[in-house]
Design a protein around this motif. Structure first.
Motif, PDB file in Angstrom:
ATOM      1  N   UNK A 263       0.851  -1.188   0.000  1.00  0.00           N
ATOM      2  CA  UNK A 263       0.000   0.000   0.000  1.00  0.00           C
ATOM      3  C   UNK A 263       0.884   1.235   0.000  1.00  0.00           C
ATOM      4  N   UNK A 264       0.526   2.202  -0.821  1.00  0.00           N
ATOM      5  CA  UNK A 264       1.339   3.418  -0.939  1.00  0.00           C
ATOM      6  C   UNK A 264       0.447   4.644  -0.906  1.00  0.00           C
ATOM      7  N   UNK A 265       0.894   5.646  -0.161  1.00  0.00           N
ATOM      8  CA  UNK A 265       0.294   6.990  -0.140  1.00  0.00           C
ATOM      9  C   UNK A 265       1.421   7.937   0.199  1.00  0.00           C
ATOM     10  N   UNK A 266       1.269   8.771   1.241  1.00  0.00           N
ATOM     11  CA  UNK A 266       2.412   9.567   1.688  1.00  0.00           C
ATOM     12  C   UNK A 266       3.492   8.653   2.254  1.00  0.00           C
ATOM     13  N   UNK A 267       3.070   7.525   2.813  1.00  0.00           N
ATOM     14  CA  UNK A 267       3.996   6.494   3.286  1.00  0.00           C
ATOM     15  C   UNK A 267       3.817   5.255   2.419  1.00  0.00           C
ATOM     16  N   UNK A 268       4.713   4.280   2.590  1.00  0.00           N
ATOM     17  CA  UNK A 268       4.598   3.015   1.876  1.00  0.00           C
ATOM     18  C   UNK A 268       4.641   1.877   2.883  1.00  0.00           C
ATOM     19  N   UNK A 269       3.700   0.954   2.778  1.00  0.00           N
ATOM     20  CA  UNK A 269       3.611  -0.191   3.677  1.00  0.00           C
ATOM     21  C   UNK A 269       3.563  -1.477   2.859  1.00  0.00           C
ATOM     22  N   UNK A 270       4.274  -2.492   3.307  1.00  0.00           N
ATOM     23  CA  UNK A 270       4.164  -3.796   2.672  1.00  0.00           C
ATOM     24  C   UNK A 270       4.377  -4.874   3.732  1.00  0.00           C
ATOM     25  N   UNK A 271       3.733  -6.020   3.532  1.00  0.00           N
ATOM     26  CA  UNK A 271       3.842  -7.089   4.512  1.00  0.00           C
ATOM     27  C   UNK A 271       2.917  -8.228   4.182  1.00  0.00           C
ATOM     28  N   UNK A 272       2.702  -9.106   5.163  1.00  0.00           N
ATOM     29  CA  UNK A 272       1.832 -10.247   4.959  1.00  0.00           C
ATOM     30  C   UNK A 272       1.948 -11.241   6.088  1.00  0.00           C
ATOM     31  N   UNK A 273       1.385 -12.429   5.862  1.00  0.00           N
ATOM     32  CA  UNK A 273       1.396 -13.465   6.891  1.00  0.00           C
ATOM     33  C   UNK A 273       1.251 -14.835   6.254  1.00  0.00           C
ATOM     34  N   UNK A 274       1.623 -15.848   7.019  1.00  0.00           N
ATOM     35  CA  UNK A 274       1.379 -17.253   6.688  1.00  0.00           C
ATOM     36  C   UNK A 274       0.762 -17.903   7.905  1.00  0.00           C
ATOM     37  N   UNK A 275      -0.324 -18.631   7.684  1.00  0.00           N
ATOM     38  CA  UNK A 275      -1.086 -19.233   8.778  1.00  0.00           C
ATOM     39  C   UNK A 275      -1.399 -20.677   8.419  1.00  0.00           C
ATOM     40  N   UNK A 276      -1.103 -21.593   9.353  1.00  0.00           N
ATOM     41  CA  UNK A 276      -1.354 -23.020   9.130  1.00  0.00           C
ATOM     42  C   UNK A 276      -2.061 -23.584  10.361  1.00  0.00           C
ATOM     43  N   UNK A 277      -3.124 -24.351  10.136  1.00  0.00           N
ATOM     44  CA  UNK A 277      -3.848 -24.977  11.243  1.00  0.00           C
ATOM     45  C   UNK A 277      -4.235 -26.397  10.846  1.00  0.00           C
ATOM     46  N   UNK A 278      -4.289 -27.276  11.858  1.00  0.00           N
ATOM     47  CA  UNK A 278      -4.666 -28.669  11.603  1.00  0.00           C
ATOM     48  C   UNK A 278      -5.491 -29.210  12.762  1.00  0.00           C
ATOM     49  N   UNK A 279      -6.544 -29.946  12.414  1.00  0.00           N
ATOM     50  CA  UNK A 279      -7.339 -30.642  13.413  1.00  0.00           C
ATOM     51  C   UNK A 279      -6.644 -31.950  13.780  1.00  0.00           C
ATOM     52  N   UNK A 280      -6.301 -32.114  15.056  1.00  0.00           N
ATOM     53  CA  UNK A 280      -5.759 -33.381  15.533  1.00  0.00           C
ATOM     54  C   UNK A 280      -6.877 -34.384  15.783  1.00  0.00           C
ATOM     55  N   UNK A 281      -8.009 -33.882  16.247  1.00  0.00           N
ATOM     56  CA  UNK A 281      -9.242 -34.654  16.375  1.00  0.00           C
ATOM     57  C   UNK A 281     -10.355 -33.769  15.844  1.00  0.00           C
ATOM     58  N   UNK A 282     -11.590 -34.230  15.969  1.00  0.00           N
ATOM     59  CA  UNK A 282     -12.710 -33.408  15.501  1.00  0.00           C
ATOM     60  C   UNK A 282     -12.910 -32.166  16.361  1.00  0.00           C
ATOM     61  N   UNK A 283     -12.279 -32.114  17.544  1.00  0.00           N
ATOM     62  CA  UNK A 283     -12.470 -30.985  18.452  1.00  0.00           C
ATOM     63  C   UNK A 283     -11.186 -30.218  18.761  1.00  0.00           C
ATOM     64  N   UNK A 284     -10.044 -30.840  18.634  1.00  0.00           N
ATOM     65  CA  UNK A 284      -8.778 -30.196  18.998  1.00  0.00           C
ATOM     66  C   UNK A 284      -8.038 -29.755  17.732  1.00  0.00           C
ATOM     67  N   UNK A 285      -7.676 -28.489  17.715  1.00  0.00           N
ATOM     68  CA  UNK A 285      -6.985 -27.899  16.573  1.00  0.00           C
ATOM     69  C   UNK A 285      -5.733 -27.174  17.049  1.00  0.00           C
ATOM     70  N   UNK A 286      -4.631 -27.355  16.337  1.00  0.00           N
ATOM     71  CA  UNK A 286      -3.409 -26.611  16.614  1.00  0.00           C
ATOM     72  C   UNK A 286      -3.162 -25.662  15.446  1.00  0.00           C
TER      73      UNK A 286
END
Length: 368
Positions: A263-286
């Protein structure tokens, strides 16, 4: 509504969270959905001021919210939709996230007008629904107060499905109007005389002449989709341009999301993320997440910690049902772009500003 009554209302609504699909009234012509949550957050050294979560070294229980979505189908082609919000994230607030009318002319052409939810990236339109993500809040580098995301725009837009073939789909959004973006820019304190006792507040900038769009490509791999989105608009003293690339895989057990922006205007910003999730059981998620962000601003030394952010998080979730979850997460934040003392000028004058911010979050979220 008092804080106590608000929490009581949330608890009552949680008891209905397992009722998927919301409530239908008048033979389905009116559909009511809701989502909300409450969280405890504590940090070390610095304060964190995010879009749906605030934390400080003294701990913070004041992270509660409830959103109510109404969709009224007044004819086979016309729907009116609105979302109301009630929250206390630092301070009590209530209002309308979006309210618009949609005219369906064909699968490939739907017209929306009013205060319309902004089609940006993977999660912007569903920021209020915490049961659609593995962490309590969305990644702040993209969906926080970083000059790119906002709930809605005032104007009109087109949306629809351009192509649906064997394995591949193509959806689009195109819109124009005006909006307001909320930003947190602590680095500008380095361009003015420091004043002890100064509290850093959020800035709101009006964006006029807004024009933007999004393409969503569905692939033959079940659950895998690609997105490109962005917009352009005018501020009082600059032109604002934002662009984002998104990849998502949502399977039965695995959830993987990655987004990068500039994103750019008077300032400039750049970035992001990576997200990973897994269900170990039908109720527990890491879950695990990494984020990064960099800003460049005129008059600010490029090496300042107020210009960058990096973080890593680990989460453990317990799902009572698809509509209710308890989430716990630990994070380590580096840099002061998004985490800094409430009295930043005092810390800069004394040389006590810490670049490290540990964070612990425990909360529950529901949807119906």
């Amino acid at each position: 509504m008092s804080h106590t009554l608000f929490l009581a209302a949330v608890a009552i609504l949680c008891s209905f969270a397992s009722e998927a699909g919301g409530a239908e009234i008048a033979d389905g012509r009116l559909v009511i959905n809701g989502a909300g949550g409450a969280a405890y957050a504590i940090t070390g050294h610095n304060d964190l001021q995010g879009s749906s979560l605030e934390g400080n070294p003294a701990d913070n229980f004041r992270n509660v919210e409830f959103n109510l979505t109404l969709a009224a189908k007044i004819s086979p082609r016309i729907t009116i939709a609105t979302q109301l919000f009630f929250d206390e994230i630092g301070a009590p607030e209530a209002g309308v996230d979006w309210t618009f009318v949609e005219l369906r002319l064909a699968n490939w052409l739907k017209v929306r007008a009013g205060k319309v939810k902004l089609p940006l990236g993977i999660s912007n339109e569903f920021e209020a629904v915490g049961t659609l993500r593995p962490f309590y809040s969305l990644p702040d580098t993209v969906y926080g107060p970083t000059t790119i995301s906002t709930e809605s725009y005032y104007g009109a837009g087109l949306t629809g499905e351009l192509f649906a073939g064997p394995g591949w789909t193509l959806d689009y959004d195109l819109y124009g109007g005006q909006t307001t973006v909320t930003t947190l820019e602590p680095y500008f304190r380095l361009t003015v005389p420091l004043v002890p006792g100064t509290v850093i507040a959020l800035d709101k900038d009006n964006v006029r002449g807004l024009f933007g769009g999004r393409l969503i490509v569905g692939t033959p791999i079940d659950g895998l989709s690609l997105r490109v989105s962005g917009y352009r608009g005018a501020l009082d003293d600059a032109t604002m341009v934002a662009a984002m690339l998104s990849v998502e895989y949502a399977g039965d057990r695995w959830l993987v999301r990655a987004e990068v922006f500039r994103a750019a205007e008077a300032t400039m910003n750049h970035g992001g993320y990576l997200e990973v999730a897994r269900y170990l059981t039908s109720q527990i998620q890491v879950a695990a997440q990494v984020q990064g962000m960099r800003s460049h601003a005129p008059g600010v030394p490029d090496g300042s910690s107020l210009l960058w952010h990096a973080s890593a998080s680990l989460g453990l979730n317990y799902w009572f049902s698809p509509g209710m979850v308890v989430k716990a997460a630990v994070s380590e934040l580096q840099g002061n772009r998004l985490a800094f003392p409430r009295l930043l000028d005092d810390a800069l004058l004394s040389g006590s500003l810490s670049k490290s911010t540990p964070l612990f979050t425990l909360g529950t979220q529901f949807s119906f």
